[in-house]
Structures are given as C-alpha cells and as structure tokens.
Design a protein around this motif. Structure first.
Motif, PDB file in Angstrom:
ATOM      1  N   ILE A 170     171.779  89.063  10.460  1.00 54.48           N
ATOM      2  CA  ILE A 170     171.936  90.176   9.517  1.00 54.48           C
ATOM      3  C   ILE A 170     173.003  91.159   9.995  1.00 54.48           C
ATOM      4  O   ILE A 170     173.902  91.546   9.240  1.00 54.48           O
ATOM      5  CB  ILE A 170     170.587  90.896   9.293  1.00 54.48           C
ATOM      6  N   THR A 171     172.914  91.562  11.269  1.00 48.08           N
ATOM      7  CA  THR A 171     173.913  92.508  11.789  1.00 48.08           C
ATOM      8  C   THR A 171     175.287  91.875  11.827  1.00 48.08           C
ATOM      9  O   THR A 171     176.295  92.524  11.508  1.00 48.08           O
ATOM     10  CB  THR A 171     173.510  93.014  13.188  1.00 48.08           C
ATOM     11  N   THR A 172     175.359  90.613  12.214  1.00 47.76           N
ATOM     12  CA  THR A 172     176.644  89.911  12.230  1.00 47.76           C
ATOM     13  C   THR A 172     177.273  89.915  10.838  1.00 47.76           C
ATOM     14  O   THR A 172     178.475  90.163  10.682  1.00 47.76           O
ATOM     15  CB  THR A 172     176.458  88.464  12.721  1.00 47.76           C
ATOM     16  N   ASN A 173     176.463  89.673   9.812  1.00 47.76           N
ATOM     17  CA  ASN A 173     176.974  89.669   8.443  1.00 47.76           C
ATOM     18  C   ASN A 173     177.389  91.074   8.005  1.00 47.76           C
ATOM     19  O   ASN A 173     178.435  91.248   7.363  1.00 47.76           O
ATOM     20  CB  ASN A 173     175.915  89.123   7.487  1.00 47.76           C
ATOM     21  N   ASP A 174     176.598  92.077   8.353  1.00 50.78           N
ATOM     22  CA  ASP A 174     176.920  93.453   7.967  1.00 50.78           C
ATOM     23  C   ASP A 174     178.284  93.873   8.507  1.00 50.78           C
ATOM     24  O   ASP A 174     179.090  94.474   7.800  1.00 50.78           O
ATOM     25  CB  ASP A 174     175.851  94.422   8.487  1.00 50.78           C
ATOM     26  N   ASP A 176     185.714  91.229  28.926  1.00 49.26           N
ATOM     27  CA  ASP A 176     184.486  91.696  29.568  1.00 49.26           C
ATOM     28  C   ASP A 176     183.665  90.530  30.126  1.00 49.26           C
ATOM     29  O   ASP A 176     183.273  89.639  29.380  1.00 49.26           O
ATOM     30  CB  ASP A 176     183.653  92.467  28.547  1.00 49.26           C
ATOM     31  N   PRO A 177     183.384  90.526  31.431  1.00 47.81           N
ATOM     32  CA  PRO A 177     182.565  89.454  32.018  1.00 47.81           C
ATOM     33  C   PRO A 177     181.073  89.732  31.961  1.00 47.81           C
ATOM     34  O   PRO A 177     180.270  88.882  32.345  1.00 47.81           O
ATOM     35  CB  PRO A 177     183.032  89.435  33.475  1.00 47.81           C
ATOM     36  N   GLN A 178     180.690  90.914  31.502  1.00 40.77           N
ATOM     37  CA  GLN A 178     179.282  91.311  31.528  1.00 40.77           C
ATOM     38  C   GLN A 178     178.607  91.050  30.182  1.00 40.77           C
ATOM     39  O   GLN A 178     179.260  90.872  29.172  1.00 40.77           O
ATOM     40  CB  GLN A 178     179.156  92.796  31.883  1.00 40.77           C
ATOM     41  N   GLY A 179     177.295  91.044  30.193  1.00 40.50           N
ATOM     42  CA  GLY A 179     176.531  90.952  28.959  1.00 40.50           C
ATOM     43  C   GLY A 179     176.107  89.533  28.621  1.00 40.50           C
ATOM     44  O   GLY A 179     176.650  88.550  29.132  1.00 40.50           O
ATOM     45  N   ALA A 180     175.144  89.457  27.725  1.00 38.59           N
ATOM     46  CA  ALA A 180     174.564  88.156  27.362  1.00 38.59           C
ATOM     47  C   ALA A 180     175.547  87.274  26.629  1.00 38.59           C
ATOM     48  O   ALA A 180     175.412  86.040  26.636  1.00 38.59           O
ATOM     49  CB  ALA A 180     173.335  88.385  26.488  1.00 38.59           C
ATOM     50  N   TYR A 181     176.562  87.869  25.974  1.00 37.10           N
ATOM     51  CA  TYR A 181     177.473  87.083  25.154  1.00 37.10           C
ATOM     52  C   TYR A 181     178.892  87.070  25.731  1.00 37.10           C
ATOM     53  O   TYR A 181     179.871  86.948  24.994  1.00 37.10           O
ATOM     54  CB  TYR A 181     177.488  87.624  23.720  1.00 37.10           C
ATOM     55  N   SER A 194     175.123  85.622  16.698  1.00 37.40           N
ATOM     56  CA  SER A 194     174.921  85.492  15.247  1.00 37.40           C
ATOM     57  C   SER A 194     173.666  84.696  14.918  1.00 37.40           C
ATOM     58  O   SER A 194     173.016  84.944  13.894  1.00 37.40           O
ATOM     59  CB  SER A 194     176.141  84.830  14.602  1.00 37.40           C
ATOM     60  N   ILE A 195     173.328  83.758  15.777  1.00 38.45           N
ATOM     61  CA  ILE A 195     172.099  82.988  15.575  1.00 38.45           C
ATOM     62  C   ILE A 195     170.879  83.863  15.845  1.00 38.45           C
ATOM     63  O   ILE A 195     169.872  83.804  15.132  1.00 38.45           O
ATOM     64  CB  ILE A 195     172.104  81.734  16.470  1.00 38.45           C
ATOM     65  N   ASN A 196     170.986  84.737  16.851  1.00 37.64           N
ATOM     66  CA  ASN A 196     169.876  85.638  17.183  1.00 37.64           C
ATOM     67  C   ASN A 196     169.725  86.784  16.179  1.00 37.64           C
ATOM     68  O   ASN A 196     168.614  87.267  15.946  1.00 37.64           O
ATOM     69  CB  ASN A 196     170.074  86.221  18.588  1.00 37.64           C
ATOM     70  N   ASP A 197     170.854  87.212  15.595  1.00 44.33           N
ATOM     71  CA  ASP A 197     170.819  88.358  14.688  1.00 44.33           C
ATOM     72  C   ASP A 197     171.849  88.169  13.573  1.00 44.33           C
ATOM     73  O   ASP A 197     172.904  88.816  13.559  1.00 44.33           O
ATOM     74  CB  ASP A 197     171.109  89.646  15.467  1.00 44.33           C
TER      75      ASP A 197
END
Length: 335
Positions: free
Chosen positions: A104-108, A194-199, A99-102
């Motif tokens: 707008i999408t988080t809000n949408d 899910d253990p994968q991904g940046a988040y 949410s800090i990185n993006d």
C-alpha cells in the motif's frame, strides 16, 4: 575537456532543475553533479529514505534550494516545480521485498506520488520530465538482453508501480504534450549508497560485511546475474535525456545500464579482491548461501543500443572500474 563536455557545461549553466528524492543515493549524486555544472538545483525530499548528510555539502551554495516535502502532497509538488525548467524525478520507495511487505505504501508513493508530480509539472509548463523507471518492468520475460519494447508480467508490487509510471508518462506526453523520458535503471551502485537498513542494496551491504569480517549472504546459489551499473553512467543518462534536442529521443524509455552482466558469485569475488588490497584479513572471509528471494528476476542484462543511437550514450565505467571507485569511497568514508 572535450568540446562536447564544454557544450554540456554551457548548456547546464543557469538551468533550473528540480530533483525529487535529492537526498537519496542517486538524487544526491545528481544534485552534486549539476551544481558543479553551475545549474540551479532545487531538491524535494521528505527524508523517508534519503539522508540529510547527503545534502550538507550544498547547503551554503547559492544555487541550491531544499524543500522538505512529500510527493504524496500535490501542494508540495506544485511548490517544488514552480519556475523549474526540468524535473529529474528520483523520489520513490525502492526495493522488491519492501513492496511485498507493504504494497500500500509503495503504491501511494510510487504511483500516486508520481501522478502528483506529472500533474504539477504539466501545470508549471516544465520543459521536460525525466523519471527513474526500473528494470523490474521486464518481469518474467526471459529474453536476454532486455530490449525496451519487449517486457513480461511484473513479479512484485514494486515492479507494477514502476510499469504504471511508464504508462502514465506516455499518456501525459500524448494527452498534454509534456515531454517525458523514462530511464530503466539496472542495479545502480556507487558512492553515497546506503549500506544500512533492511532493504540495503547488495553491493554496499556486501562491502560493509567484508569490512567487518562478516560473511556476505547470497540469496540462492549465486548464479543469478545482474547488469550492475555505476552511478556515473546513470548521471550521464540523466544529463543526455535532459539536454537532447533529438525529437525522436523524447517520450520514450531507455535502459540505463552497461550492457554486461555479472553473477553474484563473481560480484563477491571482485569485492573481496579489491578490499583485500586495503586489508589482507578480508581474504579469509567466506560467503554464506541462503534461500532465493521471492520476486527476484534470475537474470538481467540490458541492451543499450537504443540509448547509444538516440542519446549518444556511452558508459564511462564497467562494473570493475565502478567497483574500484565505489570501494575507495566506502573505505574512506565508512570504515
């Protein structure tokens, strides 16, 4: 099986339940649970963060239906809620860093998508709307344990979106008579996460690192603490919120937690000890410490008294009990 469990099973048979975000970690566990309770389950998911493999076991079940769509589309929401008795709204973009990185999408997704679902549920006259709220709503409040009616200022865009969800749900219950219950999840973990991904969430990430003989990285000194909550406790809360006939229990929010906290240093030790039983080499893996993450709350501990009193909630798993089950699943499925 207790009489209460028999009654719950009977109450679920034939119910029409929409689970948004049903391909995700929590959503797919809810889907499996209610299908096993003989409910009719419809899933709405756009697979942005959920996984098709989480739904594959249900595709041939006559009581299961998948709608591939997006909660940002009011048309998709309206299609999904048609004929449903209950909505378990899990769809969201999680993660404070995301949410800090993006923002707008988080809000949408988390605000506009949530509002779409409320409108669609209201128009379809669903019986009750249960939604995933978040412990991030407590923000900068330092009070421990966290009690539902005492919150601080949000510390991230994600936290703002989850608080706005609660405000919208309250307005829809008061203005339109839509029964709403929010469940403030506290650091949920368990099978299918899910253990994968940046988040990726911290527990599956640590587990995969240990299994690969890689050093887990703890943000800060490891003294931050969380009320880690096993998935079965979350399923219980959703079921109780959905089936309760206690009028005092609706149109409010509940902490969904265990009521106990564990530091990150304790957590990695528990994980290492349990995994070492599978592979002794894991005992030699050391932890690395990094910088604190922006937007993180230092300590999180829930009071679960409200859920105990109004919903009859009783956690089935402590963190240690939940970890043993979760690690067994990870070892079997992801090693």
């Amino acid at each position: 099986m207790t009489d209460t469990k028999k009654e719950d099973a009977a109450n679920c048979k034939g119910l029409n339940i929409l689970i948004t975000g049903g391909a995700g970690f929590i959503g797919s566990n809810l889907t499996e649970y209610f299908l096993n309770k003989q409910a009719k389950v419809r899933v709405l998911d756009n697979f942005a963060t959920g996984h098709r493999h989480n739904l594959e076991p249900f595709l041939n079940n006559p009581n299961f239906e998948l709608i591939e769509g997006d909660i940002r589309s009011i048309a998709d929401c309206s299609t999904a809620v048609a004929g449903m008795d209950y909505v378990l709204h899990q769809a969201a973009l999680g993660s404070v860093p995301r949410s800090i990185n993006d923002p707008i999408t988080t809000n949408d997704v988390n605000v506009s998508g949530f509002l779409n679902m409320l409108v669609a549920a209201k128009d379809a006259n669903v019986k009750r709307f249960i939604y995933a709220a978040s412990s991030s709503t407590y923000g900068d409040s330092e009070a421990l344990p966290k009690v539902e009616d005492v919150i601080g200022k949000p510390l991230s865009p994600y936290a703002i979106t989850k608080y706005v969800n609660e405000l919208y749900a309250e307005i829809f219950s008061k203005t339109y008579g839509l029964e709403c219950i929010g469940l403030r999840y506290f650091n949920v973990f368990g099978r299918k996460q899910d253990p994968q991904g940046a988040y990726a969430a911290v527990i599956p990430k640590f587990v995969m690192q240990y299994m690969a003989y890689e050093s887990p990285i703890i943000n800060g000194g490891g003294d931050y603490s969380r009320d880690f909550t096993y998935i079965d406790n979350v399923i219980q809360m959703n079921e109780r919120a959905m089936l309760t006939t206690n009028k005092e229990a609706i149109n409010t929010v509940y902490n969904t937690a265990v009521g106990d906290r564990t530091t990150l240093n304790q957590l990695v030790q528990y994980i290492k000890e349990d995994l070492t039983a599978y592979d002794e080499k894991i005992a030699t893996v050391e932890v690395i410490y990094g910088a604190n993450r922006v937007g993180d709350i230092p300590h999180s501990l829930a009071s679960i008294e409200k859920a105990e009193k109004l919903l009859g909630y009783k956690p089935s798993h402590t963190i240690k009990e939940g970890l043993k089950e979760a690690l067994a699943w990870y070892w079997e499925n992801l090693k």
